[in-house]
Design a protein around this motif. Sequence first.
Motif, PDB file in Angstrom:
ATOM      1  N   TYR A   1     -57.112  -0.734  34.660  1.00 22.54           N
ATOM      2  CA  TYR A   1     -58.420  -1.352  34.788  1.00 22.54           C
ATOM      3  C   TYR A   1     -59.112  -0.999  36.109  1.00 22.54           C
ATOM      4  CZ  TYR A   1     -57.171  -4.246  30.757  1.00 22.54           C
ATOM      5  OH  TYR A   1     -56.808  -4.680  29.494  1.00 22.54           O
TER       6      TYR A   1
ATOM      7  N   GLU B   1     -59.120 -10.999  35.843  1.00 23.89           N
ATOM      8  CA  GLU B   1     -60.178 -10.960  34.840  1.00 23.89           C
ATOM      9  C   GLU B   1     -61.426 -10.241  35.353  1.00 23.89           C
ATOM     10  OE1 GLU B   1     -62.175 -11.104  31.452  1.00 23.89           O
ATOM     11  OE2 GLU B   1     -60.042 -11.585  31.693  1.00 23.89           O
TER      12      GLU B   1
ATOM     13  N   VAL C   1     -60.492  -6.901  34.236  1.00 22.06           N
ATOM     14  CA  VAL C   1     -60.290  -6.783  32.790  1.00 22.06           C
ATOM     15  C   VAL C   1     -61.602  -6.913  32.020  1.00 22.06           C
ATOM     16  CG1 VAL C   1     -59.144  -7.806  30.793  1.00 22.06           C
ATOM     17  CG2 VAL C   1     -57.915  -7.602  32.960  1.00 22.06           C
TER      18      VAL C   1
ATOM     19  N   ARG D   1     -61.575  -6.796  28.170  1.00 24.33           N
ATOM     20  CA  ARG D   1     -61.170  -5.585  27.455  1.00 24.33           C
ATOM     21  C   ARG D   1     -59.667  -5.593  27.192  1.00 24.33           C
ATOM     22  NH1 ARG D   1     -63.880  -1.508  31.683  1.00 24.33           N
ATOM     23  NH2 ARG D   1     -62.963  -3.122  33.030  1.00 24.33           N
ATOM     24  N   SER D   2     -59.285  -5.171  25.980  1.00 23.87           N
ATOM     25  CA  SER D   2     -57.870  -5.099  25.613  1.00 23.87           C
ATOM     26  C   SER D   2     -57.225  -3.854  26.209  1.00 23.87           C
ATOM     27  CB  SER D   2     -57.731  -5.053  24.091  1.00 23.87           C
ATOM     28  OG  SER D   2     -58.241  -3.810  23.598  1.00 23.87           O
ATOM     29  N   ARG D   3     -55.933  -3.742  26.017  1.00 21.89           N
ATOM     30  CA  ARG D   3     -55.232  -2.543  26.492  1.00 21.89           C
ATOM     31  C   ARG D   3     -55.751  -1.280  25.803  1.00 21.89           C
ATOM     32  NH1 ARG D   3     -48.798  -3.818  27.542  1.00 21.89           N
ATOM     33  NH2 ARG D   3     -49.117  -5.565  29.001  1.00 21.89           N
ATOM     34  N   THR D   4     -55.934  -1.377  24.503  1.00 21.64           N
ATOM     35  CA  THR D   4     -56.433  -0.200  23.786  1.00 21.64           C
ATOM     36  C   THR D   4     -57.880   0.110  24.179  1.00 21.64           C
ATOM     37  OG1 THR D   4     -56.959  -1.625  21.906  1.00 21.64           O
ATOM     38  CG2 THR D   4     -54.873  -0.418  21.828  1.00 21.64           C
ATOM     39  N   ASP D   5     -58.669  -0.927  24.460  1.00 25.58           N
ATOM     40  CA  ASP D   5     -60.048  -0.712  24.905  1.00 25.58           C
ATOM     41  C   ASP D   5     -60.078   0.121  26.185  1.00 25.58           C
ATOM     42  OD1 ASP D   5     -61.160  -2.215  22.853  1.00 25.58           O
ATOM     43  OD2 ASP D   5     -61.279  -4.060  24.043  1.00 25.58           O
TER      44      ASP D   5
ATOM     45  N   ASN E   1     -50.769  -1.246  20.345  1.00 21.92           N
ATOM     46  CA  ASN E   1     -51.260  -2.321  21.187  1.00 21.92           C
ATOM     47  C   ASN E   1     -50.380  -2.539  22.410  1.00 21.92           C
ATOM     48  OD1 ASN E   1     -53.499  -2.951  19.588  1.00 21.92           O
ATOM     49  ND2 ASN E   1     -52.273  -4.221  18.214  1.00 21.92           N
TER      50      ASN E   1
ATOM     51  N   GLY F   1     -51.295   0.688  24.540  1.00 24.44           N
ATOM     52  CA  GLY F   1     -52.729   0.877  24.730  1.00 24.44           C
ATOM     53  C   GLY F   1     -53.265   2.152  24.116  1.00 24.44           C
TER      54      GLY F   1
END
Length: 452
Positions: free
Chosen positions: A198, A241, A244, A247-251, A287, A290
Amino acid sequence: MKNYKIWLFLTLVFLIGVLAGCGRLQGIENLATTPAPVVVERGTSGEIPEQKSEEETEPELQTEELLIDLTPERAAVQAKGIYISAYVAGTADMVDKLLVEFDRTEANALVIDFKDDFGHVVCETTSPLIESVGSTQVSIQDISGLMQKLDDHDIYAIARIPAFRDAWLGEARPDWCVKKADGSVFYDRDGNAWVNPYKQEAWDYLVEIARQAHRLGFDEVQFDYVRFCTERGMQDCVFDEADVQGRSRTDIICEFMEYVYAKLKSEGMYVSADVFGAIINSDVNANAVGQIYGEMAKHLDYISPMIYPSHYGDGNYGIEHPDLEPYRTVSAALEDSRKELYFAGLESEHIATVRPWLQDFTATWLASHIDYQGEQVREQIQAVYDAGYDEWLLWDAACTYHWDGLLTPEEAEAEAAQIAESRAQLPEIVYEPETEPPVPTGSAGPRVNDLP
């Protein structure tokens, strides 16, 4: 007197011509003002600006001309290669022995550590950012000499850059790294810190390393460890945050890939990335690390799934012991690849070329394994071709390869002609979306937190 009249007549004709010409010019001038070109500068709302003189308008027209696509031309190469460490690349006699094998076989590409697995940039660069991080540890003294040798032998040079696993940054830039709840840097079981994906500052550092590789003569940059660590200790880590932003790990992995691809492609570089073979058809594994196979392929020139037979669990793809059957295992993995990228391609104008990593090592840690030799290497290469792909890379951490599994350049050329002819006879493959989850054919293969 007669001469005077002639002179007066000619003068009169001349004046009439001038007056008529002026009238025509006035008409042309009126036509030229309807309508005048409207120049909208960057960042404006698109409203029609106040008319300006030609002298004022011309610089704006020149500014707009900068919008022309100036992306450098790139010449693609079908890479068939091997990996070597920076130590091997920096040892002249080892390189010379490799060149002999390249000259007599179909191999034409070398993947070389440019940033090694400990986070060190392996040769001198001219980058103030790299210098400020202090990550240079020279393993390749004569990088220009090495690149010249590769060029002389028509070898495609790929710079390997481990992205988010980086022991050096744990000490040099802990603010870029994954941290535990108590604020200390997280280290995996091998003592490596992991970069926080991130952190965009870390992205720019990786882009700079790639730029330096390109400046020194590499044709392509290949990012490895483009993922989160999956060890169980990660459950004790926290992510701010503010970084972050929901956003997810894959995002974030996809966002990183899109970011670096846009920057490096615009500078004429080819960009590739390594991914786990296990993520091709597994949402659970994707997931965790990522990595979403089809999404990443939209922001790469080449995607390299690591489909080593030894990395699949017993029963996967209906194969009792995948390491014992390299052809069947690689074929099954690449069939999944074709299917995943088929659907991804329906949503995107660009999909990466698949260039898988194949196994040229013996998995002695497995209870059921075989000794991998040239025969097993060739079986995997054949599976690549039969799956409709043309490129491959061989991995052995010890950098010792079974050259007898490769063809001569002449044999490879004849084989390529046969493959092209046979493929031309095949119907186009069209996949139908699955309406129900697939029925398991065995174990789901290794969970990614069990992989190195």
